[in-house]
Motif scaffolding. Structure first.
Motif, mmCIF file in Angstrom:
data_model
loop_
_atom_site.group_PDB
_atom_site.id
_atom_site.type_symbol
_atom_site.label_atom_id
_atom_site.label_comp_id
_atom_site.label_asym_id
_atom_site.label_seq_id
_atom_site.Cartn_x
_atom_site.Cartn_y
_atom_site.Cartn_z
ATOM 1 N N ILE A 131 -13.236 -12.654 -6.507
ATOM 2 C CA ILE A 131 -12.165 -11.973 -5.753
ATOM 3 C C ILE A 131 -12.849 -11.010 -4.794
ATOM 4 N N TRP A 132 -12.520 -11.173 -3.512
ATOM 5 C CA TRP A 132 -13.076 -10.262 -2.506
ATOM 6 C C TRP A 132 -12.014 -9.239 -2.129
ATOM 7 N N PHE A 133 -12.290 -7.982 -2.447
ATOM 8 C CA PHE A 133 -11.394 -6.896 -2.045
ATOM 9 C C PHE A 133 -11.649 -6.639 -0.559
ATOM 10 N N MET A 134 -10.655 -6.993 0.238
ATOM 11 C CA MET A 134 -10.786 -6.939 1.694
ATOM 12 C C MET A 134 -10.117 -5.660 2.190
ATOM 13 N N VAL A 135 -10.938 -4.637 2.387
ATOM 14 C CA VAL A 135 -10.397 -3.332 2.789
ATOM 15 C C VAL A 135 -9.971 -3.399 4.259
ATOM 16 N N ALA A 136 -8.711 -3.070 4.516
ATOM 17 C CA ALA A 136 -8.204 -3.144 5.893
ATOM 18 C C ALA A 136 -8.817 -2.033 6.746
ATOM 19 N N HIS A 137 -9.187 -2.380 7.959
ATOM 20 C CA HIS A 137 -9.672 -1.360 8.897
ATOM 21 C C HIS A 137 -8.486 -0.550 9.402
ATOM 22 N N HIS A 138 -7.592 -1.211 10.131
ATOM 23 C CA HIS A 138 -6.319 -0.606 10.535
ATOM 24 C C HIS A 138 -5.214 -1.399 9.869
ATOM 25 N N PRO A 139 -4.621 -0.867 8.797
ATOM 26 C CA PRO A 139 -3.516 -1.592 8.169
ATOM 27 C C PRO A 139 -2.279 -1.470 9.044
ATOM 28 N N TRP A 140 -2.106 -2.404 10.005
ATOM 29 C CA TRP A 140 -1.062 -2.293 11.030
ATOM 30 C C TRP A 140 0.326 -2.153 10.438
ATOM 31 N N GLN A 141 0.550 -2.719 9.226
ATOM 32 C CA GLN A 141 1.902 -2.638 8.653
ATOM 33 C C GLN A 141 2.231 -1.229 8.176
ATOM 34 N N GLN A 185 0.884 1.668 9.730
ATOM 35 C CA GLN A 185 0.620 2.680 10.741
ATOM 36 C C GLN A 185 1.873 3.465 11.069
ATOM 37 N N GLY A 186 1.668 4.719 11.315
ATOM 38 C CA GLY A 186 2.787 5.541 11.772
ATOM 39 C C GLY A 186 3.570 6.165 10.640
ATOM 40 N N SER A 187 3.455 5.583 9.428
ATOM 41 C CA SER A 187 4.279 6.097 8.344
ATOM 42 C C SER A 187 3.633 7.304 7.662
ATOM 43 N N ARG A 188 2.312 7.415 7.759
ATOM 44 C CA ARG A 188 1.619 8.530 7.105
ATOM 45 C C ARG A 188 0.186 8.564 7.602
ATOM 46 N N VAL A 189 -0.554 9.606 7.193
ATOM 47 C CA VAL A 189 -1.968 9.645 7.531
ATOM 48 C C VAL A 189 -2.712 8.732 6.553
ATOM 49 N N ILE A 190 -3.523 7.845 7.101
ATOM 50 C CA ILE A 190 -4.274 6.920 6.248
ATOM 51 C C ILE A 190 -5.713 7.416 6.166
ATOM 52 N N SER A 191 -6.272 7.426 4.972
ATOM 53 C CA SER A 191 -7.657 7.882 4.800
ATOM 54 C C SER A 191 -8.588 6.980 5.608
ATOM 55 N N SER A 192 -9.771 7.497 5.925
ATOM 56 C CA SER A 192 -10.689 6.723 6.761
ATOM 57 C C SER A 192 -11.068 5.418 6.060
ATOM 58 N N ALA A 193 -11.367 4.418 6.872
ATOM 59 C CA ALA A 193 -11.735 3.110 6.314
ATOM 60 C C ALA A 193 -12.976 3.242 5.433
ATOM 61 N N GLU A 194 -13.919 4.072 5.837
ATOM 62 C CA GLU A 194 -15.144 4.217 5.036
ATOM 63 C C GLU A 194 -14.839 4.872 3.690
ATOM 64 N N ASP A 195 -13.968 5.867 3.688
ATOM 65 C CA ASP A 195 -13.600 6.486 2.394
ATOM 66 C C ASP A 195 -12.907 5.469 1.498
ATOM 67 N N ARG A 196 -11.998 4.674 2.077
ATOM 68 C CA ARG A 196 -11.271 3.694 1.255
ATOM 69 C C ARG A 196 -12.213 2.597 0.758
ATOM 70 N N PHE A 197 -13.171 2.238 1.609
ATOM 71 C CA PHE A 197 -14.171 1.248 1.177
ATOM 72 C C PHE A 197 -14.982 1.797 -0.004
ATOM 73 N N GLY A 198 -15.416 3.048 0.127
ATOM 74 C CA GLY A 198 -16.214 3.672 -0.942
ATOM 75 C C GLY A 198 -15.430 3.767 -2.242
ATOM 76 N N LEU A 199 -14.173 4.131 -2.151
ATOM 77 C CA LEU A 199 -13.333 4.220 -3.356
ATOM 78 C C LEU A 199 -13.169 2.846 -3.998
ATOM 79 N N THR A 200 -13.028 1.826 -3.167
ATOM 80 C CA THR A 200 -12.823 0.477 -3.707
ATOM 81 C C THR A 200 -14.096 -0.018 -4.398
ATOM 82 N N ALA A 201 -15.228 0.292 -3.809
ATOM 83 C CA ALA A 201 -16.502 -0.075 -4.456
ATOM 84 C C ALA A 201 -16.610 0.615 -5.818
ATOM 85 N N LEU A 202 -16.212 1.870 -5.881
ATOM 86 C CA LEU A 202 -16.255 2.582 -7.166
ATOM 87 C C LEU A 202 -15.254 1.985 -8.146
#
Ligand code: ATP
Length: 194
Positions: free
Chosen positions: A35-45, A47-64
């Motif tokens: 299973i490849w966890f595919m971290v979205a760069h810009h989750p277009w769906q 956008q606009g609804s809230r502040v999204i954490s940086s892609a690098e932070d989300r990638f790091g959290l997913t790796a952990l």
């Protein structure tokens, strides 16, 4: 030999226990190799609804979150491509680079909106979907879409819940692996001021 791979796309802001259960159950029940966890760069769906954490932070959290779980991989395809993250672009890129068989893994909430996804008709003809149930949403493939339904123990957990718990100063321990709890704290994510 071609591998059978599940592409599990998400914002993972933060990843939580249900993401891991989905991945494990789909991998086991469909007999996938990885299973490849595919971290979205810009989750277009989202956008606009809230502040999204940086892609690098989300990638790091997913790796952990996945740690050294066998067959779980976190991938940078969408981060490295940049821009809006469309599943069809990712699949075309992957299909051009290998003979592997790809399954797109989604929750029932996401399956409900498949027709609205970017280049939905191309996606429908190219991809095979593994749809899991989520509280409030059956695991159901929309008519005309190819794939399988995978039943999992329902877990009423979302990243939204975890963010609001952190914002309220509540513990998220056991809703996500300890390493994620710790890194969320170190990065100061989801606090009212961040
Ligand atoms: P948010 O609350 O920020 O919208 P989320 O918890 O839905 O986030 P995502 O990263 O957006 O998490 O989800 C990635 C994928 O995981 C989606 O296909 C989603 O349907 C699925 N998913 C997330 N939580 C669950 C759950 N509790 N049960 C089943 N599938 C889930």
């Amino acid at each position: 030999m071609p591998q059978r791979i599940g592409i599990f796309g998400g914002t993972f802001d933060p990843p939580h226990v249900a993401h891991l259960v989905v991945a494990e159950q789909v991998k086991e029940q469909l007999g996938l190799d990885e299973i490849w966890f595919m971290v979205a760069h810009h989750p277009w769906q989202k956008q606009g609804s809230r502040v999204i954490s940086s892609a690098e932070d989300r990638f790091g959290l997913t790796a952990l979150a996945i740690g050294d779980a066998e067959g779980f991989v976190v991938t940078r395809h969408e981060l490295d491509r940049g821009g809006d993250s469309y599943t069809i672009d990712t699949l075309e890129q992957l299909a051009a680079a290998s003979d592997d068989e790809f399954w797109v893994v989604i929750g029932g909430d996401s399956a409900d909106g498949l027709q609205t996804w970017h280049r939905a008709e191309d996606l429908r003809s190219l991809a095979r979907f593994a749809v899991v149930n989520r509280p409030g949403h059956e695991g159901e493939l929309p008519a005309g879409w190819d794939g399988a339904v995978v039943e999992i123990p329902a877990l009423d957990v979302s990243s939204t819940d975890l963010r609001s718990m952190v914002a309220d100063g509540r513990s998220i321990r056991f809703l996500t692996p300890d390493a994620v709890v710790q890194r969320v704290g170190e990065l100061g994510l989801y606090r009212p001021t961040s």
